[in-house]
Design an enzyme around this catalytic site. Structure first.
Site, PDB file in Angstrom:
ATOM      1  N   THR A 163     -45.452  48.935  54.102  1.00  0.00           N
ATOM      2  CA  THR A 163     -44.794  48.333  55.252  1.00  0.00           C
ATOM      3  C   THR A 163     -45.910  47.826  56.160  1.00  0.00           C
ATOM      4  O   THR A 163     -47.055  48.235  56.023  1.00  0.00           O
ATOM      5  CB  THR A 163     -43.917  49.339  56.019  1.00  0.00           C
ATOM      6  OG1 THR A 163     -44.745  50.399  56.520  1.00  0.00           O
ATOM      7  CG2 THR A 163     -42.839  49.948  55.140  1.00  0.00           C
ATOM      8  N   GLY A 164     -45.563  46.944  57.089  1.00  0.00           N
ATOM      9  CA  GLY A 164     -46.581  46.419  57.993  1.00  0.00           C
ATOM     10  C   GLY A 164     -46.926  44.972  57.679  1.00  0.00           C
ATOM     11  O   GLY A 164     -46.171  44.284  56.990  1.00  0.00           O
ATOM     12  N   THR A 186     -39.547  46.887  57.376  1.00  0.00           N
ATOM     13  CA  THR A 186     -39.520  47.146  55.931  1.00  0.00           C
ATOM     14  C   THR A 186     -39.242  48.607  55.615  1.00  0.00           C
ATOM     15  O   THR A 186     -39.617  49.505  56.367  1.00  0.00           O
ATOM     16  CB  THR A 186     -40.864  46.780  55.248  1.00  0.00           C
ATOM     17  OG1 THR A 186     -41.275  45.498  55.683  1.00  0.00           O
ATOM     18  CG2 THR A 186     -40.782  46.814  53.748  1.00  0.00           C
ATOM     19  N   THR A 199     -36.815  44.293  52.936  1.00  0.00           N
ATOM     20  CA  THR A 199     -37.188  43.977  54.316  1.00  0.00           C
ATOM     21  C   THR A 199     -36.533  42.703  54.816  1.00  0.00           C
ATOM     22  O   THR A 199     -36.121  41.855  54.023  1.00  0.00           O
ATOM     23  CB  THR A 199     -38.723  43.770  54.400  1.00  0.00           C
ATOM     24  OG1 THR A 199     -39.108  43.652  55.763  1.00  0.00           O
ATOM     25  CG2 THR A 199     -39.176  42.511  53.672  1.00  0.00           C
ATOM     26  N   ARG A 204     -41.111  31.748  55.143  1.00  0.00           N
ATOM     27  CA  ARG A 204     -42.262  32.648  54.986  1.00  0.00           C
ATOM     28  C   ARG A 204     -41.828  33.857  54.155  1.00  0.00           C
ATOM     29  O   ARG A 204     -40.798  34.477  54.415  1.00  0.00           O
ATOM     30  CB  ARG A 204     -42.763  33.091  56.354  1.00  0.00           C
ATOM     31  CG  ARG A 204     -43.906  34.132  56.311  1.00  0.00           C
ATOM     32  CD  ARG A 204     -43.399  35.561  56.374  1.00  0.00           C
ATOM     33  NE  ARG A 204     -44.477  36.528  56.566  1.00  0.00           N
ATOM     34  CZ  ARG A 204     -44.311  37.847  56.488  1.00  0.00           C
ATOM     35  NH1 ARG A 204     -43.129  38.362  56.204  1.00  0.00           N
ATOM     36  NH2 ARG A 204     -45.321  38.669  56.676  1.00  0.00           N
ATOM     37  N   VAL A 205     -42.603  34.165  53.146  1.00  0.00           N
ATOM     38  CA  VAL A 205     -42.349  35.351  52.337  1.00  0.00           C
ATOM     39  C   VAL A 205     -43.538  36.278  52.512  1.00  0.00           C
ATOM     40  O   VAL A 205     -44.687  35.839  52.454  1.00  0.00           O
ATOM     41  CB  VAL A 205     -42.157  34.956  50.853  1.00  0.00           C
ATOM     42  CG1 VAL A 205     -42.199  36.175  49.957  1.00  0.00           C
ATOM     43  CG2 VAL A 205     -40.832  34.213  50.671  1.00  0.00           C
ATOM     44  N   GLY A 206     -43.254  37.534  52.751  1.00  0.00           N
ATOM     45  CA  GLY A 206     -44.333  38.502  52.968  1.00  0.00           C
ATOM     46  C   GLY A 206     -44.742  39.188  51.686  1.00  0.00           C
ATOM     47  O   GLY A 206     -44.624  38.622  50.588  1.00  0.00           O
ATOM     48  N   ASP A 207     -45.225  40.405  51.835  1.00  0.00           N
ATOM     49  CA  ASP A 207     -45.693  41.146  50.659  1.00  0.00           C
ATOM     50  C   ASP A 207     -44.563  41.821  49.888  1.00  0.00           C
ATOM     51  O   ASP A 207     -44.695  42.077  48.685  1.00  0.00           O
ATOM     52  CB  ASP A 207     -46.737  42.193  51.076  1.00  0.00           C
ATOM     53  CG  ASP A 207     -46.236  43.137  52.176  1.00  0.00           C
ATOM     54  OD1 ASP A 207     -45.271  42.786  52.891  1.00  0.00           O
ATOM     55  OD2 ASP A 207     -46.824  44.220  52.335  1.00  0.00           O
ATOM     56  N   GLY A 227     -47.658  41.916  56.126  1.00  0.00           N
ATOM     57  CA  GLY A 227     -47.669  41.538  54.712  1.00  0.00           C
ATOM     58  C   GLY A 227     -48.834  40.650  54.334  1.00  0.00           C
ATOM     59  O   GLY A 227     -49.381  40.778  53.231  1.00  0.00           O
ATOM     60  N   SER A 249     -35.109  46.024  60.867  1.00  0.00           N
ATOM     61  CA  SER A 249     -36.210  45.467  60.067  1.00  0.00           C
ATOM     62  C   SER A 249     -35.878  45.372  58.593  1.00  0.00           C
ATOM     63  O   SER A 249     -36.750  45.055  57.784  1.00  0.00           O
ATOM     64  CB  SER A 249     -37.475  46.307  60.248  1.00  0.00           C
ATOM     65  OG  SER A 249     -37.442  47.477  59.468  1.00  0.00           O
TER      66      SER A 249
END
Ligand code: GLY
Length: 400
Positions: free
Chosen positions: A297-298, A246, A264, A274-277, A300, A119
């Site tokens: 983590t988790g 992450t 991450t 796609r970009v997460g948090d 986003g 991850s």
């Protein structure tokens, strides 16, 4: 080989010179106690530390701070063939006087480089096209500086590229192909493919099972993709905690210098780009050098909507303990989750988000929407040594 606080870290040494096993807890405490003393006195403090201007980190000593490093549980699991985990490495470097952010990044580098961690970094689960795209952010509390990269390809250690953005540009975030170009120009090695056999096999299996329908009706697509993902979790092909994965790692040293890093491979099988948090300041990471740090983590998307790491730091600024501040962010996420596709049979969020939080005194907490089984721990390293502690959940049971 006796541990020496100013020697190169064992994971940086050639394999033959590494210690066979981690130190005993007694050795660990002795070495970091010596190192902590060293950090507070001139001779053993790194030159770069002494050269900083008055008022910069490393000059003050606040005896009421309990130095600590906290991270997601993977920060005390992976060793990349060496002897030490992320939190052990970061804590030791921090206690010998290294810059806190440098210490944290050296810690997460171990996780980024470990092919067994699917991850983060090298071997992270790829996007829907089979390409590993990585996100990372860093924040330096005392310097009030930050850097981040989103959807970068070909660099195993995006946290170091995020640091280069912080140190070598006027910007906070560089994304996509241009993040790779920036990294190449900064001297990073760019690889064609960061998949391992394991991550590629998992992606092929996902393709086979899902026959992706990315641009159909979003509700049908969400339900279909969720079912595929859960079937792969049930069949042991994907670790439930690695769907979003992450690592976030935060630390405060005896001077009260606070820093943080998040890195991450993001959501497994995401739409490319796609970009997460993780690389978004205030979401996947927020540090205020006078208040504290929080990272996540988790899922986003849930965190991005409320910029929850910033919310947590603001709650601590108003006097909340890290645990209560973190639970407030979890409550906010629950409150904002109203779409039926994101709710389970109990009407609660069908995903998890975790936060790792510390304040300027060294109080800390790990909190989450849920804390089921293997996902219920976070990593801590302080004078008592490295360990996993229980996450405080907002809600009972699991997200299912
Ligand atoms: N929290 C990691 C991600 O959503 O990408």
């Amino acid at each position: 080989m006796p541990y020496c606080p100013i020697a190169p870290l064992p994971h940086m040494l050639p394999r033959g010179r590494q210690m066979r096993n981690g130190m005993s807890r007694r050795d660990f405490m002795a070495s970091t106690a010596v190192a902590g003393l060293a950090a507070a006195t001139e001779p053993l403090v790194a030159a770069s530390y002494r050269e900083r201007p008055v008022g910069a980190p490393g000059v003050r000593v606040q005896s009421n701070v309990r130095p600590v490093v906290v991270s997601s549980a993977n920060g005390h699991r992976f060793r990349n063939g060496g002897t030490k985990t992320c939190i052990e490495t970061a804590y030791e470097m921090m206690m010998r006087g290294d810059d806190v952010l440098d210490a944290l990044i050296a810690g997460v580098n171990i996780v980024e480089l470990d092919p067994a961690e699917s991850s983060v970094g090298y071997g992270g689960l790829p996007n829907a096209e089979g390409v590993v795209q990585l996100d990372s952010s860093v924040m330096h509390g005392p310097k009030k500086r930050a850097g981040a990269v989103g959807a970068i390809e070909g660099v195993r250690t995006p946290s170091l590229v995020a640091k280069a953005v912080m140190e070598s540009t006027d910007h906070h975030l560089i994304v996509g192909k241009d993040a790779g170009t920036f990294a190449r120009n900064m001297g990073f090695t760019i690889e064609d493919d960061l998949n391992t056999d394991r991550s590629r096999k998992a992606w092929l299996e996902w393709k086979r099972r899902s026959d992706p329908v990315h641009y159909l009706d979003p509700n049908r697509k969400e339900a279909a993709l969720r079912e595929v993902m859960l079937s792969m979790v049930d069949d042991g092909l994907v670790d439930e905690n690695h769907i979003y994965g992450t690592i976030n790692c935060n630390g405060v040293n005896a001077n009260g210098d606070i820093c943080g890093v998040t890195t991450t491979s993001g959501l497994a099988w995401k739409i490319p780009g796609r970009v997460g948090d993780s690389p978004i300041l205030g979401a996947g990471l927020y540090v205020d050098g006078t208040v504290g740090a929080a990272g996540s983590t988790g899922r986003g998307e849930a965190n991005l909507f409320g910029l929850c790491s910033m919310l947590i730091v603001e709650e601590m600024r108003h006097g909340k303990h890290p645990k209560d501040a973190g639970l407030e962010a979890c409550r906010r996420i629950q409150h904002n989750t109203i779409e039926s596709r994101l709710l389970n049979d109990r009407g609660l969020p069908n995903f998890n988000v975790n936060f790792y939080v510390l304040n300027a005194k060294g109080d800390y907490a790990g909190v989450a929407l849920y804390a089921p089984g293997a996902g219920s721990r976070f990593a801590v390293c302080d004078e008592k040594g490295p360990r996993l502690e229980s996450i405080e959940p907002l809600l009972e049971g699991s997200s299912r």
